[in-house]
Structure formats: C-alpha cells, structure tokens
Design a protein around this motif. Structure first.
Motif, PDB file in Angstrom:
ATOM      1  N   GLU A 301       3.049  -1.638 -14.848  1.00 29.96           N
ATOM      2  CA  GLU A 301       1.816  -1.311 -14.113  1.00 29.96           C
ATOM      3  C   GLU A 301       1.662  -2.220 -12.892  1.00 29.96           C
ATOM      4  O   GLU A 301       1.277  -1.775 -11.824  1.00 29.96           O
ATOM      5  CB  GLU A 301       0.588  -1.477 -15.020  1.00 29.96           C
ATOM      6  N   MET A 305       1.240  -1.041  -9.202  1.00 26.09           N
ATOM      7  CA  MET A 305       0.037  -1.385  -8.436  1.00 26.09           C
ATOM      8  C   MET A 305       0.416  -2.011  -7.099  1.00 26.09           C
ATOM      9  O   MET A 305      -0.182  -1.710  -6.069  1.00 26.09           O
ATOM     10  CB  MET A 305      -0.859  -2.332  -9.244  1.00 26.09           C
ATOM     11  N   HIS A 308       2.029   0.881  -4.794  1.00 26.19           N
ATOM     12  CA  HIS A 308       1.134   1.916  -4.265  1.00 26.19           C
ATOM     13  C   HIS A 308      -0.216   1.368  -3.803  1.00 26.19           C
ATOM     14  O   HIS A 308      -1.115   2.137  -3.477  1.00 26.19           O
ATOM     15  CB  HIS A 308       0.898   2.994  -5.318  1.00 26.19           C
ATOM     16  N   GLU A 309      -0.355   0.038  -3.847  1.00 29.13           N
ATOM     17  CA  GLU A 309      -1.620  -0.601  -3.467  1.00 29.13           C
ATOM     18  C   GLU A 309      -2.787  -0.051  -4.270  1.00 29.13           C
ATOM     19  O   GLU A 309      -3.810   0.366  -3.726  1.00 29.13           O
ATOM     20  CB  GLU A 309      -1.848  -0.498  -1.953  1.00 29.13           C
ATOM     21  N   ILE A 310      -2.620  -0.045  -5.575  1.00 25.69           N
ATOM     22  CA  ILE A 310      -3.686   0.401  -6.486  1.00 25.69           C
ATOM     23  C   ILE A 310      -4.394  -0.850  -6.996  1.00 25.69           C
ATOM     24  O   ILE A 310      -3.760  -1.806  -7.409  1.00 25.69           O
ATOM     25  CB  ILE A 310      -3.061   1.189  -7.663  1.00 25.69           C
ATOM     26  N   LYS A 311      -5.711  -0.832  -6.923  1.00 25.65           N
ATOM     27  CA  LYS A 311      -6.461  -2.039  -7.304  1.00 25.65           C
ATOM     28  C   LYS A 311      -6.920  -2.007  -8.763  1.00 25.65           C
ATOM     29  O   LYS A 311      -7.103  -3.045  -9.377  1.00 25.65           O
ATOM     30  CB  LYS A 311      -7.697  -2.200  -6.401  1.00 25.65           C
ATOM     31  N   ASP A 312      -7.173  -0.814  -9.291  1.00 26.26           N
ATOM     32  CA  ASP A 312      -7.742  -0.707 -10.636  1.00 26.26           C
ATOM     33  C   ASP A 312      -6.706  -0.114 -11.593  1.00 26.26           C
ATOM     34  O   ASP A 312      -6.329   1.052 -11.470  1.00 26.26           O
ATOM     35  CB  ASP A 312      -9.003   0.173 -10.575  1.00 26.26           C
ATOM     36  N   LEU A 315      -6.898   3.409 -13.576  1.00 27.47           N
ATOM     37  CA  LEU A 315      -6.605   4.720 -12.972  1.00 27.47           C
ATOM     38  C   LEU A 315      -5.363   5.365 -13.577  1.00 27.47           C
ATOM     39  O   LEU A 315      -5.269   6.586 -13.662  1.00 27.47           O
ATOM     40  CB  LEU A 315      -6.399   4.567 -11.460  1.00 27.47           C
ATOM     41  N   PHE A 316      -4.406   4.536 -14.024  1.00 28.20           N
ATOM     42  CA  PHE A 316      -3.171   5.087 -14.579  1.00 28.20           C
ATOM     43  C   PHE A 316      -3.424   5.926 -15.829  1.00 28.20           C
ATOM     44  O   PHE A 316      -2.626   6.788 -16.166  1.00 28.20           O
ATOM     45  CB  PHE A 316      -2.194   3.966 -14.948  1.00 28.20           C
ATOM     46  N   PHE A 323      -5.659  11.684  -8.532  1.00 29.79           N
ATOM     47  CA  PHE A 323      -4.811  10.480  -8.533  1.00 29.79           C
ATOM     48  C   PHE A 323      -3.336  10.867  -8.658  1.00 29.79           C
ATOM     49  O   PHE A 323      -2.510  10.533  -7.821  1.00 29.79           O
ATOM     50  CB  PHE A 323      -5.254   9.577  -9.690  1.00 29.79           C
ATOM     51  N   GLN A 326      -1.069  12.353  -5.868  1.00 27.61           N
ATOM     52  CA  GLN A 326      -0.690  11.573  -4.693  1.00 27.61           C
ATOM     53  C   GLN A 326       0.733  11.025  -4.774  1.00 27.61           C
ATOM     54  O   GLN A 326       1.237  10.466  -3.813  1.00 27.61           O
ATOM     55  CB  GLN A 326      -1.671  10.405  -4.517  1.00 27.61           C
TER      56      GLN A 326
END
Lengths: 328, 681
Positions: A301, A305, A308-312, A315-316, A323, A326
């Motif tokens: 994860e 993160m 893909h510059e995912i902060k939370d 969301l996965f 989501f 994308q």
C-alpha cells in the motif's frame, strides 16, 4: 435481311446509350448477345443462306456483334462510375460521432504493484511462496525470535481466534514455512495479505506485504544492499539514491530501514530488511556458522500511495469505481 | 518520549541544532523528528523495543557518545546527607520479580515550595504537567536517568512495605482514579493492610502525595521486565513508568537515582533525610555476560573488513569492557555496560559495530551466481490471462477485507465447518472470516450504486475461510458480479439488462482461453444466495468447481434492487489448468447449414436436445448453434420455440444436398421420438 440488321443496329445503339443502370444493361446484353439474343439468332440463321451469301452476311453480323459488345462495355464503365459516385454521395456518416464500445475494467492498483514486484523477483531467480493467512503463534512470532510478552509483539496489534491461532501480522512466517519445506539454500519471495488491529488514515486492518528471503553459504550485508538497490532501481525505472538506517526487527540483525530520496529532496521510508538472526536459523536447525542470509519486507500500500500520490490508505478498500477507474 | 534540544545540550555540554541531532540520531537507529514549539525546539523520539536504554536524557547522551559526537565527562554521582535513622522495613516475597528495591524516608519537606521555572519548563516540553514539587522531581529524575521513582505519603503507610504477587480478585484504587481488579500475574506493593500500588505501573490513590504532604517514602526499584511485560496491556494502563519497566531499566542506578532525587529536593524544599534502605538480590539482578566477538564473523556478516582500530574505537565509545583475544588477531571478549542489556550475542555486537560504522559506509555487491534460464512465471501468466479477459469484458477488480459481519456469512450456505470468529475484532462488521467473496461484491455493488454508477461489473480474487474441529481451510476463489445494462449507454444499442447468459458467456471465454471449455458442464443447483430457477453449479471433468446464477429474489428485495444481479464464484486453482492442444490437420471443404425450429415444453433444457443430437454421432455435423429462443404468448402456453442452426462439414469432400437431407431426416426423427417436441415447418 439487311434492313432488319440495320434496324437491329440502330435500335441496339439507341437502347444501350439510353440505358441508365447496370441491371438493365445486363438485360440488353442478354437481349442482343445472349444464347437466344437477337444478334445470336441472326448468326444462327446464316445456315439458311446460300454459301455465296454467307461470308458477306456473316461479316456484317459479326461487325455488329463486336460493335454492340464494345458499346455495352463502354456503357458499363460509365454506369459503374455513376453508381459508385451515387453510393458515395448518398451514404456519408458523421465521423465525429463516438465509436461503439463497452466499458473496460481495471486492475486494482495493489494487484498491479504486486504483479510488478513478483515479476521483477521472478526474473532474478526468486521462487514465489504462499502461506496461510490464519497462522499459529509459533510461525508468526516464536520462530521469528519474538517470544511471548516480547515488546515487539505490541508493535503488531494482533487479531486472535484463540490462544494459538491468529491472523498473520506480517508475511515473515512464510520465511519459516518455506525453510521448513525447502531447507537451504533458498531464494524466495512471499507476497500476501497481512492483518493488524489498527484503523486510521495511514492504517487499515488488512494490508499487503511482500517478504523476501535469501540464505546461502556466503551471503552478507553487502549483498543485501546490492540486491535491494537493483530492485529499487528496477521498480522505479531510474537510478535511485538510497540510505540504510539502523532499525530493529527481532528476526534480523543487523536490521535496517531503507529510505529513498524523493524528487522533492525528502527521504521516504519504503522497506525494512536485515541479516537473518542466527536464532531464527537455529530454530530451524540450520547452522548459522555455515549459512547466512538476508530478509526484507515491504508494504505494498505504501508503494502504491507513493506512486499514485494517494493520501488516505482506506481508499484502497472502499472499492469505489470513481477511484478504481483511475488506474487504467 | 519528547525532549527539548536545550535539555540535551545542557546535559551534554554541547551546541547541537535540533536538525543536526535528528539527522545523526536517525542514522544511528534512534528514530526521531523535530516538532517545533515556539522558541524551543522539541525532539520527539520513536524508540524501538530493543533500545530501552534510550528512554532518558542520559540514554540519548550515551548514544551521542557512542557516535563520537561528544566527549565523555566524568559521572559525578553524589550521595545525599543523612539526617536521621528512620527507615521502613522492606519485605520482598518474590526477589525474582523485584531484584532491587530501595527506599528512603524524607521528613519535614516544605510543602509550600514551588517547582523552579527551569524544571517546570523542561517537564512541560517533555509533555508532563507540573503537579507538585515532589511529583515533579520524581518525573525530572526519571527523564534524566531513565529510572522511575515513586513517592508515598509516609503518614499513609503502615510499615513494613511488602512486594508480592497480587491475590486473585484483589482490587486497588489507582492514582488516575480508576479501580482495577487484579490476579496472580500482577506484582504489587503493599503495606501491612492495603495495596499501595501495582509494581512498575501505577501507585494507589490511598498513599499518594498531596499538596500537604511533608513526609515521604521514596521508592526506587528494579523490576524484572518479564514480570511487568504484558501487564499494562492487560490493564489497558500505560504509564511513563510502565513504558520503561516493561522494556527494562538499568539495574545498577536505583541508589544513585534516590540520591539525585534527595539532593534536588533538599535544595528546593529542604527536608530531613533518612538512610537508604534497600533489598538487593544479587542472584536475580541481571548481569551482562562476556561475549566472544570474532573478527571473521564480522567479515562473514557484513562482507567488509573493518580495521581493528576502528572496531576498538566503536566498542570503547559504546562503553564496552574489552579484552583482547590473541592480541586482537582472533577477536575480543566484550561485555556491554549494564544499561545495554539488549546486547547478549555476538550478532548484537556486530549490529552495534555496523550501525556506528555507518550502514551507508558499507559497499554494495551482487552474489556470484551461475547463469540460470527461467521460464516465464506460470502463476503470472495465469493471472495476466485472467486480468486481460475480465477487464476487456468490463470487470474491475476489487479487494475487500477478509473479515465480514456474521450476517453476511449467513447469506451463504456454509456446509463445511463453522465460521472463523475473531476474538478481538475491530467491530461486529469485521468480526468473522468470510466464507464467500460474494457478500463483499454485493456490498461493493450497493456502495457504487449509491455513488450513481449504473452499470457495474466487479471481480475479486481472494481467500475464503472455514474451520472444522481439526483443520482451518483457506481456499482461494475468484468471484464476479454484473449488474445493469448489457451495453454502455450509447447510440445504436437499445438498453438491455444483463442476464445469466451474459455472465455464462464471460466464463465460457475464460474457459476457452484455458483450453478447458469442453471439460466444463453446468447443472442446476440449490444455493442459498441464488435464484433456484436461474442458477447452476459449474463442473470441471464432473467435479464441482463453483457456481453461477442470479441473486435470489429475497436478497434483491432486501436490497431494493429491481433488476437481476448475476454472480459467479469458482476455485482460483482452475486457472492453472491450461491445456496445450495438439494440432489437428484440417483441409477445407465448404460447410452447409440447415436451420430448424422446434416447439418444446419450457422445462426441457435446450442443451439436452443439443446433446441428444450429438449422441447420433454424425461426424459430419460440426456445430449446432442456438440462434433464437421465443417463449411469447402466441406459442401455446408452457411451450417455447427454439431455432437451431446445424452446420455440416466433411473433412475430405464437399457434402451433397442428398447426404445432408438424409442426416436431417435422421436428426428430426431422433429428437421427435426422444422428446415431446414438434418440428415446425
């Protein structure tokens, strides 16, 4: 006779020149030149003439026949052109209209990264191993040099089924299981789901890890560093700057965390590793004086993160199509 | 643990900036970061479980010494004056759990004395509230040395002080106002009649210091970490003291800490000191052993040769006792200082050398290995095949938690074994291990419908769990779900909803890709989640591998869904059955097709008719396609009309009309006599 031939000639010329489509033209060809056509009949009638009349009359008919044939051929070209032209003019479409299609689905970003990493390690000779997600205390903790009540157990908030069975808190028990099964030397990676009793913006109670283990007679820390650097360069598809920081895992010593230098100049922690602790080898009846090895583990994860510059992290596991769509 | 940069600099007589210190400590394995608080910078430490020695200003100082960043200064430990000979009797019933226990009585303390601003400030920066002079100084000494102290109000204690295991169901009221019921796994401090505190965790309310307290007993102990370990978690009571005792404190500093406390207290609030009385069980006090450190083992582990002189310098800075072995040719006999009780083995020493030497000063290398040719991973090939097919048909992959609510598991029939229930779930919604992937997919469907997605196709690959008395089963499955329109909304297609046959077609593509299409069959099934009339089990070589079908009308009703949801779940292992077919030589001769329409009862499966035709074994019949099904009102009730296309092709010649007419007569006669059907002209 002669009259009727010239009648035939003028009539056929007129009809052919007036003919307006290919179907009619074909009918005209049959009418004059077909098996029972008017000109063919004339030819057949030659037999009724005297031998002296025949050549002349025959020549005339043949001239007419060739003439009609060539007129038909010429007309055919004209009509074919006209018909193609008409087809083009009468049948144009709106080329800007959207194409006919159905939606394409997407692979979960975690799966994509697992696939990529598995493939990189497979290509450099690692075997892929799997293990149970419901583990026992021995494989998850004890064999990994984490005795009961060891503070390191508190690092892993564990889900229990009963005194013995639990949800594995890391993929490290697969190290133990693959050494039990295959012995040494060994070169494996173990991807999979792991579970910890934690839930917030950076933790989900289930996540994915990939564990690696290499044991042989002459493996040392320089190999660990070399292999991980190559792996990280391959994964990021460029030369990466790394740093190894001392850290603590009960089953490796020396232990290290590996940071990569990000494009903005900050260090990002991406994996933990170390030389396999002699006690772990002894637990498996492997002589640590003969065999040494390294192990490493990373959170999938976290890699996703960063990529893909995912902060939370949550969301996965929401599985919202906004989501998922994308990650084409 | 939090410390201000000023406190550290003051203690080390140094002038580090916080960023220098953070960088150095991080690279030596003490993870920390600066958190800015106005003028003074605070450093927050995240200390790994093996480094109990770092939980103090002194510990951090030792670390800086080890790295050679500061010079060692003389340790000036002082003894406090003794003014009287009052003491409490100590009775240790379990010296194994409490090897060192020291106390001192201090009388006539000025209870009006205020904690000096400098100490208050440091405590505040470390996250401690100032309470009163006595408590503040115990905290100050703890942060400085790492030794937790506890002060009791002397007037509330009835000598002797006893250290023993708690009795079953013994209760105690604690400082924080909570009340705990204990059992024999806890060590407690008591006086003659009542418990005074849980050893190493928290003191009791009855003997606690108040703003009026003038006379105290100060306690400084070393508890066996194994005795304390786990107790804070069981009680859900984590204190600064338990944090340190659980990991272990230096077993040699208890007396020093009492003296330090006494001197500081005397300076600020006076007081008359009694002698230190202590009970020390040498036998149970841990002592570091001498470790044989071999040079060749350092080389074997780290892969580099570090010069003797550097190794010695590192060990000296770590304040190790060193004795040369064969003049250092073989190695050394090394003993760690008492606060480094985590160093027990040669490998611990090698790690110390490596981290101080600097991991980043160790080169990289690659193992010498013979060239090895490898096939592409079949595991990945199968995965790739699956991913390509399903995403092409529009399925998106989801990953759900492996634990679900019991209600979701009940949706599925669970014939084998019982469900696997977690003892300590995060919530009831995540309390049992899933026995099917389908409920998770249904949840995903509902979530996405709420987010206004209309046409939904999902799949998941993952394990399901069932337990029996002797065995836990983990089976990897792949499941899918489709809902909504057959085609994305667009011009040229009328909107039609997906049905059973869409999904069946998808599976057929998958099975064809594996080359196992011919070995798959379907039978009607009874599955709790599925519509009994629109579901089937899937068989591979007559062994059940999964199911396919529309969700049962009850579930649709409960979810308030108006159109069919079609799902499948099959064994993931089926994907590894990839068959390589042998080439069959084939010359081309034109095929001929004859169509027939038949009228038959609705309850006869079309496939049985097709199978019946196939049993005639006409080898020139190369394919049978069902191209139309009609069960509309014009047909007599309970009948359906189907149209079949029969394709004939011979391998060595072109078939004549006469031959084909003969086959057709045969076929018509056979099916008319086998079933109650009418061939329509």
């Amino acid at each position: 006779m002669s009259d009727s031939l010239s009648d035939l000639s003028s009539k056929s010329i007129q009809e052919i020149s007036e003919c307006s489509n290919l179907k009619e033209l074909e009918l005209l060809r049959v009418k004059y030149l077909g098996k029972k056509g008017a000109i063919t009949k004339q030819l057949k009638a030659l037999g009724k003439l005297t031998p002296s009349e025949r050549p002349k009359a025959g020549q005339k008919i043949n001239i007419l026949k060739e003439k009609v044939q060539s007129l038909i051929d010429a007309r055919k070209i004209v009509l074919a052109d006209a018909s193609i032209q008409e087809k083009i003019e009468s049948s144009s479409i709106d080329v800007t209209l959207s194409g006919r299609k159905n939606n394409r689905g997407n692979i979960h970003p975690i799966s994509s990264i697992l696939y990529e990493i598995e493939s990189i390690f497979h290509n450099s000779g690692f075997r892929v191993e799997d293990g149970p997600e419901i583990e026992d205390e021995y494989h998850n903790f004890t064999a990994l040099n984490i005795p009961e009540n060891h503070p390191a157990r508190a690092m892993h908030d564990t889900f229990y089924f009963n005194a013995n069975y639990l949800l594995r808190t890391h993929t490290s028990p697969i190290q133990i299981r693959s050494m039990e099964t295959h012995g040494v030397p060994i070169k494996v990676i173990a991807p999979g789901k792991v579970y910890r009793r934690d839930s917030d913006i950076t933790h989900t109670p289930m996540f994915h890890q990939i564990e690696g283990l290499v044991i042989d007679k002459d493996i040392n820390f320089t190999h660990l560093k070399g292999m991980l650097h190559q792996f990280i360069n391959t994964f990021y598809k460029r030369d990466m700057e790394l740093r190894f920081r001392p850290s603590y895992f009960p089953f490796t010593e020396p232990s290290a965390e590996v940071d990569i230098l990000s494009k903005d100049g900050s260090w990002l922690e991406i994996l933990g590793c170390g030389m396999v602790h002699p006690k772990v080898l002894e637990n498996l009846k492997i002589d640590p004086e003969v065999y040494t090895g390294y192990a490493f583990g990373m959170g999938v994860e976290r890699l996703a993160m960063l990529r893909h510059e995912i902060k939370d992290i949550r969301l996965f596991y929401e599985n919202d199509l906004h989501f998922l769509n994308q990650f084409k | 643990m939090k410390l201000s940069i000023n406190w550290i600099n003051e203690h080390c007589k140094s002038k580090f900036t916080s960023s220098e210190l953070v960088e150095q400590l991080t690279m030596s394995g003490v993870e920390c970061e600066t958190i800015n608080q106005k003028s003074n910078e605070i450093i927050k430490f995240d200390i790994t479980p093996n480094r109990a020695d770092c939980f103090s200003v002194r510990g951090i100082t030792n670390e800086l010494l080890a790295m050679g960043l500061i010079k060692q200064s003389k340790n000036e430990s002082q003894s406090a004056e003794v003014h009287h000979d009052h003491s409490v009797k100590i009775n240790i019933s379990s010296p194994k759990d409490c090897p060192v226990f020291a106390t001192r009585i201090i009388n006539n303390i000025n209870s009006d004395a205020k904690t000096p601003q400098a100490i208050k400030q440091k405590l505040k920066e470390s996250g401690y509230k100032s309470i009163n002079i006595i408590v503040d100084i115990t905290n100050y000494v703890m942060i400085t040395t790492g030794q937790p102290l506890h002060a009791y109000d002397l007037d509330c204690i009835n000598s002797p002080i006893v250290v023993r295991k708690a009795k079953n169901k013994e209760t105690i009221e604690l400082l924080d106002g909570s009340s705990k019921t204990l059992n024999e796994s806890y060590l407690i401090i008591t006086d003659q009649e009542k418990p005074l505190g849980i050893a190493g965790i928290m003191g009791g309310i009855d003997s606690s210091i108040t703003d009026q307290t003038k006379c105290i007993v100060i306690e400084s102990a070393y508890f066996n970490p194994k005795t304390i370990m786990g107790c804070p978690r069981m009680l859900n009571l984590h204190s600064e003291a338990s944090l340190r005792f659980e990991r272990g404190v230096d077993p040699t500093i208890q007396i020093e800490a009492i003296d330090m406390f006494t001197i500081l207290l005397n300076k600020i609030a006076g007081g008359e000191n009694g002698p230190i009385t202590s009970k020390i069980s040498e036998k149970h006090t841990p002592k570091n052993k001498t470790i044989n450190l071999r040079k060749n083992k350092i080389k074997k582990t780290l892969g580099i040769t570090i010069p003797n002189i550097e190794i010695l310098a590192i060990l000296k800075n770590l304040r190790m006792d060193i004795e040369e072995n064969e003049f250092g040719y073989q190695g050394w006999n090394v003993k760690a200082p008492p606060y480094r009780f985590d160093i027990n083995d040669e490998c611990d020493l090698i790690e110390e050398i490596a981290r101080i030497y600097g991991y980043n000063n160790i080169k990289e290398s690659i193992e010498d290995e013979p060239i090895e040719f490898k096939n592409e991973s079949s595991r990945l090939i199968n995965k790739n095949n699956l991913y390509n097919i399903l995403t092409e048909i529009g399925y998106s992959e989801v990953i759900n938690y492996s634990f679900v609510s019991p209600i979701m598991n009940d949706l599925n029939q669970n014939k084998v074994g019982q469900s696997m229930d977690l003892q300590n779930p995060l919530s009831i919604e995540m309390s049992v291990m899933r026995n099917s992937l389908l409920p998770g997919l249904i949840n995903n469907l509902m979530h996405n419908l709420k987010r206004q997605h209309k046409d939904i196709r999902l799949f998941e690959v993952g394990k399901i769990f069932t337990g029996t008395k002797n065995k836990i089963n983990e089976d990897e499955k792949i499941s899918g779900l489709i809902y909504g329109s057959r085609h994305k909304e667009q011009w040229g297609y009328s909107s039609e909803l997906v049905d059973y046959y869409d999904m069946k077609g998808h599976l057929e593509i998958l099975f064809e890709s594996l080359g196992i299409f011919e070995d798959i069959s379907y039978k009607k099934t009874n599955h709790k989640m599925l519509h009994p009339g629109k579901s089937g089990k899937i068989l591979y070589k007559n062994k059940i591998i999964g199911c396919i079908g529309c969700l049962s009308p009850e579930i649709l009703f409960d979810l308030n869904l108006r159109s069919d949801v079609v799902v499948f779940e099959i064994d993931y292992s089926i994907l590894s059955n990839r068959i390589t077919h042998k080439y069959k030589e084939q010359k081309y001769f034109p095929s001929s097709r004859r169509d027939i329409s038949i009228l038959m009862p609705v309850d006869i499966e079309i496939n049985t008719v097709v199978r019946a035709i196939n049993t005639l074994n006409i080898k020139e019949l190369s394919d049978v396609v069902v191209f139309d099904i009609y069960d509309g009102k014009t047909i007599k009730s309970k009948k359906k009309s189907i149209s079949l296309g029969l394709i004939f092709q011979a391998k060595s010649r072109t078939l004549t009309d006469v031959e084909i007419d003969e086959f057709m007569i045969n076929i018509n006669r056979h099916i008319e006599s086998s079933f109650e059907i009418i061939i329509r002209k």
